[in-house]
Design a protein around this motif. Structure first.
Motif, mmCIF file in Angstrom:
data_model
loop_
_atom_site.group_PDB
_atom_site.id
_atom_site.type_symbol
_atom_site.label_atom_id
_atom_site.label_comp_id
_atom_site.label_asym_id
_atom_site.label_seq_id
_atom_site.Cartn_x
_atom_site.Cartn_y
_atom_site.Cartn_z
ATOM 1 N N SER A 84 -4.170 35.391 -31.231
ATOM 2 C CA SER A 84 -5.619 35.255 -31.428
ATOM 3 C C SER A 84 -6.378 36.438 -30.808
ATOM 4 O O SER A 84 -7.526 36.673 -31.159
ATOM 5 N N ASP A 100 5.971 41.980 -38.317
ATOM 6 C CA ASP A 100 5.819 41.078 -37.165
ATOM 7 C C ASP A 100 4.520 41.371 -36.435
ATOM 8 O O ASP A 100 4.126 42.535 -36.300
ATOM 9 N N VAL A 160 -0.234 31.799 -29.450
ATOM 10 C CA VAL A 160 -1.573 32.093 -29.911
ATOM 11 C C VAL A 160 -2.518 32.549 -28.805
ATOM 12 O O VAL A 160 -3.345 33.436 -29.012
HETATM 13 N N1 LIG Z 1 7.592 37.395 -26.567
HETATM 14 C C1 LIG Z 1 8.407 37.815 -27.518
HETATM 15 O O1 LIG Z 1 9.473 38.370 -27.259
HETATM 16 C C2 LIG Z 1 7.994 37.569 -28.931
HETATM 17 C C3 LIG Z 1 8.882 37.792 -29.995
HETATM 18 C C4 LIG Z 1 8.451 37.500 -31.293
HETATM 19 C C5 LIG Z 1 7.151 37.028 -31.517
HETATM 20 N N2 LIG Z 1 6.331 36.870 -30.441
HETATM 21 C C6 LIG Z 1 4.970 36.347 -30.636
HETATM 22 O O2 LIG Z 1 5.078 35.041 -31.145
HETATM 23 C C7 LIG Z 1 3.941 34.779 -31.976
HETATM 24 C C8 LIG Z 1 4.410 34.323 -33.342
HETATM 25 O O3 LIG Z 1 5.101 35.399 -33.964
HETATM 26 P P1 LIG Z 1 5.723 35.204 -35.398
HETATM 27 O O4 LIG Z 1 6.591 36.367 -35.680
HETATM 28 O O5 LIG Z 1 6.305 33.842 -35.496
HETATM 29 O O6 LIG Z 1 4.437 35.305 -36.331
HETATM 30 P P2 LIG Z 1 3.984 34.236 -37.406
HETATM 31 O O7 LIG Z 1 3.551 33.020 -36.664
HETATM 32 O O8 LIG Z 1 5.030 34.097 -38.448
HETATM 33 O O9 LIG Z 1 2.739 34.906 -38.139
HETATM 34 C C9 LIG Z 1 1.494 34.973 -37.657
HETATM 35 C C10 LIG Z 1 0.707 33.638 -37.794
HETATM 36 O O10 LIG Z 1 -0.229 33.584 -36.736
HETATM 37 C C11 LIG Z 1 -1.330 32.814 -37.108
HETATM 38 N N3 LIG Z 1 -2.566 33.507 -36.731
HETATM 39 C C12 LIG Z 1 -3.022 34.689 -37.208
HETATM 40 N N4 LIG Z 1 -4.193 35.013 -36.621
HETATM 41 C C13 LIG Z 1 -4.481 34.002 -35.767
HETATM 42 C C14 LIG Z 1 -5.557 33.728 -34.873
HETATM 43 N N5 LIG Z 1 -6.575 34.588 -34.734
HETATM 44 N N6 LIG Z 1 -5.530 32.579 -34.160
HETATM 45 C C15 LIG Z 1 -4.514 31.709 -34.295
HETATM 46 N N7 LIG Z 1 -3.467 31.906 -35.109
HETATM 47 C C16 LIG Z 1 -3.454 33.036 -35.846
HETATM 48 C C17 LIG Z 1 -1.266 32.620 -38.617
HETATM 49 O O11 LIG Z 1 -0.924 31.260 -38.863
HETATM 50 P P3 LIG Z 1 -2.064 30.105 -39.020
HETATM 51 O O12 LIG Z 1 -2.342 30.005 -40.478
HETATM 52 O O13 LIG Z 1 -1.398 28.922 -38.447
HETATM 53 O O14 LIG Z 1 -3.264 30.596 -38.260
HETATM 54 C C18 LIG Z 1 -0.138 33.533 -39.054
HETATM 55 O O15 LIG Z 1 0.557 33.045 -40.156
HETATM 56 C C19 LIG Z 1 3.115 36.049 -32.002
HETATM 57 O O16 LIG Z 1 2.109 35.957 -31.031
HETATM 58 C C20 LIG Z 1 4.112 37.111 -31.615
HETATM 59 O O17 LIG Z 1 3.523 38.243 -31.053
HETATM 60 C C21 LIG Z 1 6.714 37.116 -29.175
#
Ligand SMILES: NC(=O)c1ccc[n+]([C@@H]2O[C@H](COP(=O)([O-])OP(=O)(O)OC[C@H]3O[C@@H](n4cnc5c(N)ncnc54)[C@H](OP(=O)(O)O)[C@@H]3O)[C@@H](O)[C@H]2O)c1
Length: 334
Positions: free
Chosen positions: A248, A49, A223
């Protein structure tokens, strides 16, 4: 029972920028025989993650940093191999926070029983696990309702695709952005998004102007950075922002300045709420009933990208920052 040989991944050094293989070390260990009130578990799947990147830095945050030379931690689903605790028996399936290793010994309090009838069991790391719960909690946090126009960034990832599917179930108009044509097609064709676009083909602010000329009611931010800035421009009066993640910026050594157009918060009377999914654990049963019900009824898709073997786990994690996953990135360990 005799000793169990296992492999685990330890943090070898703290990454600077995007992590590399050199930051991780695969180590073989021996687990001794079980003591009273201990359970031996073989992990079947483990999660990688984006939030783990933050724990690889030194310094204070909402969770303590990973320690150098120690095994990493994270979500996992495994099978009980042997138990000397009455709470679990051999063959039970459990989730835990003891991923990044093939086998482990733990006390029953570290384990959460899951229903093995629900397949694939990796769904407990995705749509029915932490990331699915984050999507569900985010929508509840700002009371997303029928008729809302919601824009989701990182939409083809683990949190984003479930957030979009749940928003469709609630009767929203759903717009998503992701980083490739393949991901855009996945959102439109498999997840039922009304609109999806590739944020790499042009500025998000311009693409949002085209796709949502009348603006958006809700922004689900995975992001941060320029995408948050674009959403601030596109939000309508009394719009809401779910501040869920800022991938990001996770690999930047110095924090970037905030959005240049934050003044929109005032002129449009916007609300921005921060989300930490752990705060919602007292509502886990409600989540499991509602979202589990959609999954069992075939209304919710659990999309995954699966890496195979513990020796691939570090690469799977690094791949998150190169957009290599569609849906939840998981590692199959058996
Ligand atoms: N607040 C909370 O409790 C909580 C819990 C879980 C997750 N989160 C957050 O939610 C977000 C998504 O998490 P997830 O587990 O679902 O991950 P995810 O979206 O499955 O995996 C990461 C994705 O982010 C994109 N990415 C990577 N580098 C990037 C960049 N520089 N700019 C823009 N997009 C980028 C990529 O997709 P693209 O090909 O589309 O770029 C990548 O496939 C993360 O920020 C994570 O930290 C927060």
């Amino acid at each position: 029972m005799s000793n169990t040989s296992s492999r685990e991944i330890r943090l070898a050094s703290r990454p600077k920028g995007i992590p590399t293989a050199a930051n991780f070390k695969l180590v073989r260990t021996e687990l001794g025989p079980l003591q009273e009130q201990e359970v031996l578990v073989r992990n079947l799947f483990m999660s990688v993650d984006p939030y783990m990147r933050g724990r690889m830095n030194d310094g204070k945050s909402y969770v303590p940093p990973f320690e150098l030379g120690k095994p990493l931690e994270g979500g996992a689903v495994g099978e009980v191999i042997e138990s000397r605790a009455k709470e679990f028996k051999s063959g039970d399936v459990v989730s835990s926070n003891l991923g990044w290793r093939e086998f482990f010994v733990a006390s029953p309090e570290a384990l959460h029983p899951v229903n093995r009838e629900i397949q694939p069991l990796s769904v407990y790391l995705g749509a029915l696990g932490m990331t699915g719960m984050t999507a569900w909690a985010g929508l509840n946090l700002v009371e997303v309702k029928a008729g809302d126009v919601i824009y989701i960034s990182g939409a083809a990832g683990a949190v984003g695709n479930v957030a979009g599917q749940l928003a469709k179930i609630r009767g929203c108009r759903v717009i998503g952005s992701a980083g490739s044509e393949e991901k855009v097609l996945f959102l439109r064709q498999e997840c039922g998004f009304d609109i999806a676009f590739d944020y790499k083909t042009g500025p998000v602010v311009e693409q949002l102007n085209v796709e949502a000329p009348d603006g958006i009611d809700v922004y689900f931010d995975n992001v941060g950075g320029e995408t948050l800035e674009a959403a601030l421009s596109a939000l309508r009066v009394h719009g809401r922002i779910i501040a869920c993640g800022g991938i990001s910026g996770y690999n930047e050594e110095k924090p970037r300045p905030g959005p240049s157009n934050l003044f929109n918060m005032i002129t449009k009377r916007l609300t921005m709420k921060g989300l930490i999914v752990r705060d919602w654990l007292d509502r886990q049963r409600e989540f499991e009933q509602e979202v589990g019900g959609y999954f069992r009824a075939g209304k919710l898709k659990n999309k995954e990208t699966v890496a195979k073997g513990i020796d691939q786990a570090a690469d799977a994690f690094i791949g998150l920052f190169h957009g290599q996953n569609i849906g939840k990135m998981v590692v199959k360990l058996t």
